[in-house]
Design a protein around this motif. Structure first.
Motif, PDB file in Angstrom:
ATOM      1  N   VAL A 422       0.842  -1.206   0.000  1.00 53.55           N
ATOM      2  CA  VAL A 422       0.000   0.000   0.000  1.00 53.55           C
ATOM      3  C   VAL A 422       0.875   1.253   0.000  1.00 53.55           C
ATOM      4  CG1 VAL A 422      -1.718   1.313   1.298  1.00 53.55           C
ATOM      5  CG2 VAL A 422      -1.928  -1.179   1.114  1.00 53.55           C
ATOM      6  N   ALA A 423       1.929   1.237   0.815  1.00 51.51           N
ATOM      7  CA  ALA A 423       2.828   2.399   0.899  1.00 51.51           C
ATOM      8  C   ALA A 423       3.508   2.671  -0.446  1.00 51.51           C
ATOM      9  CB  ALA A 423       3.872   2.173   1.985  1.00 51.51           C
ATOM     10  N   LEU A 424       3.973   1.638  -1.103  1.00 47.40           N
ATOM     11  CA  LEU A 424       4.637   1.802  -2.397  1.00 47.40           C
ATOM     12  C   LEU A 424       3.654   2.267  -3.466  1.00 47.40           C
ATOM     13  CD1 LEU A 424       6.912  -1.371  -2.313  1.00 47.40           C
ATOM     14  CD2 LEU A 424       7.676   1.014  -2.165  1.00 47.40           C
ATOM     15  N   SER A 425       2.392   1.786  -3.378  1.00 48.10           N
ATOM     16  CA  SER A 425       1.375   2.211  -4.350  1.00 48.10           C
ATOM     17  C   SER A 425       1.093   3.706  -4.230  1.00 48.10           C
ATOM     18  CB  SER A 425       0.077   1.417  -4.142  1.00 48.10           C
ATOM     19  OG  SER A 425       0.291   0.041  -4.386  1.00 48.10           O
ATOM     20  N   HIS A 426       1.230   4.255  -3.012  1.00 45.98           N
ATOM     21  CA  HIS A 426       0.986   5.690  -2.782  1.00 45.98           C
ATOM     22  C   HIS A 426       2.289   6.495  -2.724  1.00 45.98           C
ATOM     23  CE1 HIS A 426      -3.370   5.525  -2.082  1.00 45.98           C
ATOM     24  NE2 HIS A 426      -3.155   4.354  -1.506  1.00 45.98           N
ATOM     25  N   GLN A 427       3.405   5.825  -3.014  1.00 44.24           N
ATOM     26  CA  GLN A 427       4.717   6.471  -2.972  1.00 44.24           C
ATOM     27  C   GLN A 427       4.955   7.151  -1.627  1.00 44.24           C
ATOM     28  OE1 GLN A 427       4.671   9.046  -6.459  1.00 44.24           O
ATOM     29  NE2 GLN A 427       5.319   7.361  -7.787  1.00 44.24           N
ATOM     30  N   ALA A 428       4.451   6.480  -0.577  1.00 47.64           N
ATOM     31  CA  ALA A 428       4.612   7.023   0.775  1.00 47.64           C
ATOM     32  C   ALA A 428       5.997   6.754   1.330  1.00 47.64           C
ATOM     33  CB  ALA A 428       3.548   6.428   1.707  1.00 47.64           C
ATOM     34  N   ILE A 429       6.722   5.787   0.742  1.00 49.60           N
ATOM     35  CA  ILE A 429       8.078   5.467   1.187  1.00 49.60           C
ATOM     36  C   ILE A 429       8.973   5.244  -0.025  1.00 49.60           C
ATOM     37  CG2 ILE A 429       7.358   4.408   3.374  1.00 49.60           C
ATOM     38  CD1 ILE A 429       7.726   1.654   2.008  1.00 49.60           C
ATOM     39  N   ASP A 430      10.259   5.409   0.191  1.00 49.50           N
ATOM     40  CA  ASP A 430      11.282   5.026  -0.785  1.00 49.50           C
ATOM     41  C   ASP A 430      11.881   3.724  -0.265  1.00 49.50           C
ATOM     42  OD1 ASP A 430      13.552   4.571  -2.279  1.00 49.50           O
ATOM     43  OD2 ASP A 430      14.279   6.635  -2.177  1.00 49.50           O
ATOM     44  N   PRO A 431      11.703   2.599  -0.995  1.00 52.12           N
ATOM     45  CA  PRO A 431      12.148   1.308  -0.446  1.00 52.12           C
ATOM     46  C   PRO A 431      13.644   1.226  -0.181  1.00 52.12           C
ATOM     47  CG  PRO A 431      11.631   1.126  -2.781  1.00 52.12           C
ATOM     48  CD  PRO A 431      11.141   2.467  -2.350  1.00 52.12           C
ATOM     49  N   ASN A 432      14.413   2.060  -0.868  1.00 52.24           N
ATOM     50  CA  ASN A 432      15.873   1.999  -0.710  1.00 52.24           C
ATOM     51  C   ASN A 432      16.397   2.958   0.353  1.00 52.24           C
ATOM     52  OD1 ASN A 432      16.216   0.087  -2.855  1.00 52.24           O
ATOM     53  ND2 ASN A 432      15.782   1.755  -4.278  1.00 52.24           N
ATOM     54  N   GLN A 433      15.552   3.852   0.793  1.00 45.81           N
ATOM     55  CA  GLN A 433      15.987   4.857   1.766  1.00 45.81           C
ATOM     56  C   GLN A 433      16.058   4.260   3.167  1.00 45.81           C
ATOM     57  OE1 GLN A 433      13.532   8.348   1.899  1.00 45.81           O
ATOM     58  NE2 GLN A 433      14.578   9.217   3.682  1.00 45.81           N
ATOM     59  N   SER A 434      17.170   4.462   3.831  1.00 46.18           N
ATOM     60  CA  SER A 434      17.316   4.009   5.207  1.00 46.18           C
ATOM     61  C   SER A 434      16.654   5.003   6.150  1.00 46.18           C
ATOM     62  CB  SER A 434      18.791   3.858   5.580  1.00 46.18           C
ATOM     63  OG  SER A 434      19.373   2.789   4.874  1.00 46.18           O
ATOM     64  N   VAL A 435      15.902   4.479   7.090  1.00 47.28           N
ATOM     65  CA  VAL A 435      15.211   5.306   8.077  1.00 47.28           C
ATOM     66  C   VAL A 435      15.918   5.138   9.411  1.00 47.28           C
ATOM     67  CG1 VAL A 435      13.034   5.721   9.270  1.00 47.28           C
ATOM     68  CG2 VAL A 435      13.024   5.052   6.853  1.00 47.28           C
ATOM     69  N   ALA A 436      16.287   6.250  10.003  1.00 46.25           N
ATOM     70  CA  ALA A 436      16.988   6.200  11.293  1.00 46.25           C
ATOM     71  C   ALA A 436      15.974   5.946  12.405  1.00 46.25           C
ATOM     72  CB  ALA A 436      17.723   7.508  11.537  1.00 46.25           C
ATOM     73  N   ILE A 437      16.176   4.867  13.151  1.00 43.19           N
ATOM     74  CA  ILE A 437      15.297   4.533  14.270  1.00 43.19           C
ATOM     75  C   ILE A 437      16.176   4.269  15.478  1.00 43.19           C
ATOM     76  CG2 ILE A 437      13.548   2.938  15.149  1.00 43.19           C
ATOM     77  CD1 ILE A 437      12.778   2.333  12.271  1.00 43.19           C
ATOM     78  N   SER A 438      15.938   5.006  16.513  1.00 47.65           N
ATOM     79  CA  SER A 438      16.781   4.910  17.704  1.00 47.65           C
ATOM     80  C   SER A 438      16.078   4.088  18.779  1.00 47.65           C
ATOM     81  CB  SER A 438      17.085   6.312  18.243  1.00 47.65           C
ATOM     82  OG  SER A 438      17.833   6.232  19.437  1.00 47.65           O
ATOM     83  N   GLY A 439      16.772   3.076  19.290  1.00 52.04           N
ATOM     84  CA  GLY A 439      16.253   2.317  20.416  1.00 52.04           C
ATOM     85  C   GLY A 439      15.198   1.293  20.041  1.00 52.04           C
TER      86      GLY A 439
END
Length: 672
Positions: A422-439
């Motif tokens: 669903v996210a890719l269909s709406h271009q809500a995320i870039d599958p190759n982009q790393s997302v920084a998540i702490s903890g």
């Protein structure tokens, strides 16, 4: 003059009285026959007798009348009666012509008659009464005639798997009988009957009641219980007792027993309630009918129509006429897409668990397996399950009578590929982009109060592929917020959420939330990784995963074998590129050393899939119940896609209690 007027008035008054006595308030012959017909339609022979003329009543007593015609109508299994009164050419209106149609065991009996009526005075009241002849209610019958019914049994349709192996078939069972005259006497008789009661699980009182029936004679075979013909040890022990014998009897057989019980269901003797619910359909109090599963679902197709002939004979037994006849008609055989080997393999992995599994061919939609565990033996229900055995099943905390593969529940992380699509269909995320998540825990902002989304893997930078094979809850919670509640809810409908699955079996609908909406941010975030109020049935989950090998379309499931080409149920729910990307990522769930399903890896058989461990607890931070999910399919020429759920895996590593079981099924199916 006055006297003349008085005489005229008296004459006029007398004429009015006479007219009123013969006027419209008095029932006509036709009115009376209509009242008789109402009692006839109810087969109320006692009331019908009250309509008979005095001459007719002198020829037959009420008790003889009621007894004879109740027996005849019961013997022919008389059902619905329609009576149409025709126009009479009788100027005196003493006869009532009519046409009747009576449903019987041999089909409808249609006949035309004239009811002869006569006026009589009873209790100072004039009325019409019927000159009785038996042919009024059964054509051609006279006072001394008898009615015989000849039956020719038909066979119920059988249910087979895709290779023709029986799942529900017609066979024989063993009926255990007592011959009363051959029982020992005194204390030995008591000992024998008590031993038989214990062996068969039949209360002693029930055995005594059977032996006291009015028809029982010294040489009678008195049925006690019907048992599985394959239970040779039980049969041997029972028939070694004096006066106890075995009789072969026709029975429905379920050779796959517990493995396919919830799928096939079982037949049982029709109840009074079911008989009332199926009026005028040819069922009798001795009929068997599908009670659960496919036996119930396909009752109309599977049901046999026994043949019957109603014959009229004279007092000496010589045949006079055939009143009605119906040829026997076997039920229709049904061939399923189920593969018995897959069914049995799935069940063998689950038989000690509480859980369920579905298996499909993701390219054709053929359903290869539908299993629920724990289970029961459907043969016990056909043969007549004892009250104690049934109560034991009902009270079992693992609920063996519950069909789990039709249910829907929280899918946990197996839902993440859907969120990604669903996210890719709406271009809500870039599958190759790393997302920084702490903890290991995260919340959007302080408005969430004490609520946090937690994760097990602490990788500080995560892209889509890593989030899938590491199963990162925080990544997918954030992704759901990026999609937005409106888009998330709308796209779920494109995948069939809120719809019934397009197969002839009642599955619980999958839902995104209780009302189909995502009213809060925390509910939306939780939904992104298959928690919150998300509820999916396992077959629907398999269909969602089929999109990853069908260029973005969900295959239409098939439960019945068909020559038709496979069809798509939901077309183009995602682009082919999205389907391929997620497919490749799901391979890493198994192939990558950090993948959550790495223990499902099979040398020489590449798989793709996703694990899930939905949690059920009252408060965040507390320990609670967990279920383990695993969805997997082979990637080279996909032929098998399995969704398996094991309940109560909280102390067994969650989904890691499931992955070895699914792996074993793949290994057996592909001989690896």
């Amino acid at each position: 003059m006055f006297r003349r007027y008085t005489v005229l008035a008296v004459l006029l008054f007398s004429s009015l009285l006479l007219l009123s006595g013969c006027g419209g308030n008095q029932p006509t012959a036709q009115d009376r026959f209509k009242s008789f017909t109402k009692a006839w339609q109810k087969q109320d022979f006692s009331t019908m007798y009250q309509f008979l003329s005095s001459k007719s009543q002198k020829s037959v007593s009420k008790s003889a009348f009621v007894d004879r015609y109740e027996r005849i109508y019961s013997g022919i299994e008389a059902g619905k009666l329609n009576v149409t009164i025709r126009k009479s050419d009788d100027k005196e209106k003493k006869s009532v012509p009519f046409t009747a149609t009576l449903e019987t065991v041999a089909g409808p009996v249609r006949f035309s008659q004239k009811a002869s009526m006569t006026q009589e005075s009873r209790n100072d009241k004039e009325n019409w009464y019927l000159n009785w002849t038996p042919s009024l209610i059964l054509p051609g019958m006279t006072g001394d005639d008898k009615v015989r019914v000849h039956t020719s049994p038909a066979k119920r349709g059988e249910i087979a798997d895709r290779n023709g192996r029986p799942l529900a078939m017609n066979g024989n069972a063993a009926r255990i009988d007592i011959v009363p005259g051959q029982l020992p006497t005194g204390a030995d008789r008591e000992k024998t009957l008590n031993q038989l009661s214990k062996l068969l699980g039949v209360p002693r009182e029930q055995i005594d009641s059977a032996l006291k029936q009015s028809w029982v004679k010294a040489d009678s075979l008195v049925p006690v219980r019907t048992v599985n013909a394959s239970d040779l040890d039980l049969i041997k022990k029972a028939t070694q007792l004096p006066g106890i014998y075995k009789t072969n009897t026709a029975s429905r057989i379920y050779p796959d027993k517990q493995a396919s019980a919830h799928l096939t269901g079982y037949v049982g003797k029709i109840t009074a309630e079911l008989l009332k619910a199926h009026p005028n359909e040819g069922y009798s109090e001795n009929s068997y009918i599908g009670r659960t599963g496919l036996e119930l679902l396909f009752e109309k197709q599977l049901r046999q129509q026994d043949g019957a002939e109603i014959v009229l004979t004279d007092a000496a037994g010589n045949e006079k006429a055939t009143i009605a006849s119906k040829e026997a008609k076997d039920g229709q055989n049904i061939q399923l897409t189920i593969d018995k080997d897959v069914q049995d393999s799935l069940y063998s992995q689950l038989q000690k668990e509480s859980g369920t599994a579905t298996a499909i061919n993701p390219k054709t939609g053929d359903i290869l397996g539908l299993v629920s565990a724990p289970s029961y033996d459907p043969n016990d229900f056909v043969l007549g399950i004892s009250p104690d055995a049934y109560n034991k099943l009902q009270k079992d905390p693992k609920k063996p009578l519950l069909n789990r593969f039709t249910a829907a529940s929280a899918p946990g992380s197996t839902f993440k590929p859907f969120t990604a699509a669903v996210a890719l269909s709406h271009q809500a995320i870039d599958p190759n982009q790393s997302v920084a998540i702490s903890g290991s825990r995260w919340q959007k902002d302080k408005s969430w109060g004490d609520y946090y989304v937690t994760r097990l893997d602490h990788d500080p930078n995560v892209n889509l592929r890593e989030a899938l094979f590491r199963s990162d809850n925080i990544y997918f919670a954030q992704t759901a917020l990026k999609i937005g509640a409106k888009n998330f809810a709308a796209d779920s409908k494109k995948y069939g959420f809120g719809e019934s699955l397009p197969i002839p079996y009642a599955f619980r609908k999958s839902t995104l939330s209780g009302d189909g909406k995502l009213a809060s941010e925390t509910l939306l975030a939780n939904s992104g990784y298959g928690q919150g109020e998300v509820s999916v049935n396992p077959l629907h989950m398999s269909l969602i995963y089929s999109a990853f090998v069908n260029n973005g379309s969900l295959i239409k499931p098939r439960l019945l074998m068909s020559d038709e080409a496979p069809q798509m149920w939901k077309k183009n729910v995602m682009s082919p590129d999205t389907a391929k990307l997620i497919h490749n990522d799901l391979i890493q769930v198994i192939d990558n050393p950090a993948g959550t399903a790495r223990d499902a890896k099979i040398n020489g058989l590449p798989l793709a899939g996703k694990t899930g461990t939905p949690e059920f607890k009252q408060k965040q931070g507390e320990n609670g119940r967990e279920n383990g999910w695993f969805v997997a399919y082979n990637t080279d020429d996909p032929k098998l896609l399995i969704t398996m759920i094991v309940e109560n895996t909280q102390d067994r590593g969650g989904s890691h209690a499931v992955t070895p079981k699914v792996k074993a099924v793949f290994q057996k199916y592909f001989n690896k």
